[in-house]
Design an enzyme around this catalytic site. Structure first.
Site, PDB file in Angstrom:
ATOM      1  N   ARG A  52       0.869  -1.186   0.000  1.00  0.00           N
ATOM      2  CA  ARG A  52       0.000   0.000   0.000  1.00  0.00           C
ATOM      3  C   ARG A  52       0.895   1.220   0.000  1.00  0.00           C
ATOM      4  O   ARG A  52       1.709   1.403   0.896  1.00  0.00           O
ATOM      5  CB  ARG A  52      -0.904  -0.016   1.233  1.00  0.00           C
ATOM      6  N   GLU A  60     -11.202   5.436  -5.280  1.00  0.00           N
ATOM      7  CA  GLU A  60     -11.619   4.039  -5.379  1.00  0.00           C
ATOM      8  C   GLU A  60     -11.992   3.718  -6.828  1.00  0.00           C
ATOM      9  O   GLU A  60     -12.361   4.608  -7.601  1.00  0.00           O
ATOM     10  CB  GLU A  60     -12.814   3.784  -4.464  1.00  0.00           C
ATOM     11  N   ARG A  94      -0.885  -5.163   5.006  1.00  0.00           N
ATOM     12  CA  ARG A  94      -0.146  -4.834   3.790  1.00  0.00           C
ATOM     13  C   ARG A  94       1.136  -4.089   4.155  1.00  0.00           C
ATOM     14  O   ARG A  94       1.194  -3.391   5.167  1.00  0.00           O
ATOM     15  CB  ARG A  94      -0.994  -3.967   2.860  1.00  0.00           C
TER      16      ARG A  94
END
Length: 221
Positions: A52, A60, A94
């Site tokens: 990330r 998004e 992540r």
């Protein structure tokens, strides 16, 4: 013209030269791009690590410009050998970090292209805010969208998309609220007005704890 050239060189210098402190460095090939701020790195041992990108938040995929943001990250990193300077995992496990392809800081490049927002709710380098300001002022990427389509992704994820409130309704136009007229939380009449002065007018004193949310008494959730 000269001023624009100087600004462009400043952006390039920030994108190439900014190197944050890191606790770990990973190296490998980018084998997947999930959206505008998440990718998969294939490292030694044939291990895949989801990364990330730190300090930024891309639209998004279901948002306006979301697919283009993914394409922007793909163009910069997919199939490339990359280095990740990471400070550790995020809350989803992540690897959170800054991605480099050659000398290019991919996180910063996405901001300068207008493919992502600075994620002010979390620690980030101040240089990213300069790049975002440049992108906004030049109408790059998502900043060229109509105002009612520029919804910060953290608001979109928290359900404001279901309310379908356009940015023009949430953050008014400068014709209604003008920069320079107010400076303190006591002067604000609503959370939307406080957000306008924080994000559009850069009245940083409204966000005393630097969590990206102005005037806590007005903007409680």
């Amino acid at each position: 013209m000269i001023a624009r050239m100087v600004a462009s060189w400043l952006v390039l210098a920030l994108v190439v030269a900014w190197i944050p402190a890191s606790a770990e460095t990973l190296a490998g090939r980018v084998v997947g791009v999930h959206d505008g701020d998440t990718l998969t790195l294939l490292v030694e041992g044939n291990r895949q690590i989801k990364v990330r990108l730190a300090g930024i938040d891309a639209p998004e995929l279901s948002q306006p410009y979301g697919q283009k943001a993914k394409q922007a990250l793909s163009a910069l990193a997919f199939g490339q050998e990359a280095r990740i300077d990471s400070a550790g995992p995020d809350k989803y496990g992540r690897t959170l970090g800054t991605v480099y392809v050659g000398s290019i800081n991919v996180n910063a490049a996405l901001i300068s292209q207008g493919a992502a927002w600075v994620y002010r709710q979390y620690p980030h380098d101040a240089a990213l805010e300069e790049l975002e300001s440049f992108a906004r002022n030049s109408g790059a990427g998502l900043w060229a969208l109509p105002a009612d389509q520029r919804v910060p992704p953290w608001e979109w994820r928290h359900g404001e998309k279901s309310v379908a409130k356009p940015e023009s309704a949430r953050i008014r136009s400068e014709g209604a609220w003008r920069c320079g007229s107010k400076h303190t939380c006591r002067e604000m009449t609503s959370c939307d007005e406080a957000r306008f002065y924080l994000t559009q007018c850069r009245v940083s004193r409204l966000d005393g704890d630097k969590d990206g949310r102005p005037c806590e008494a007005l903007c409680r959730r």
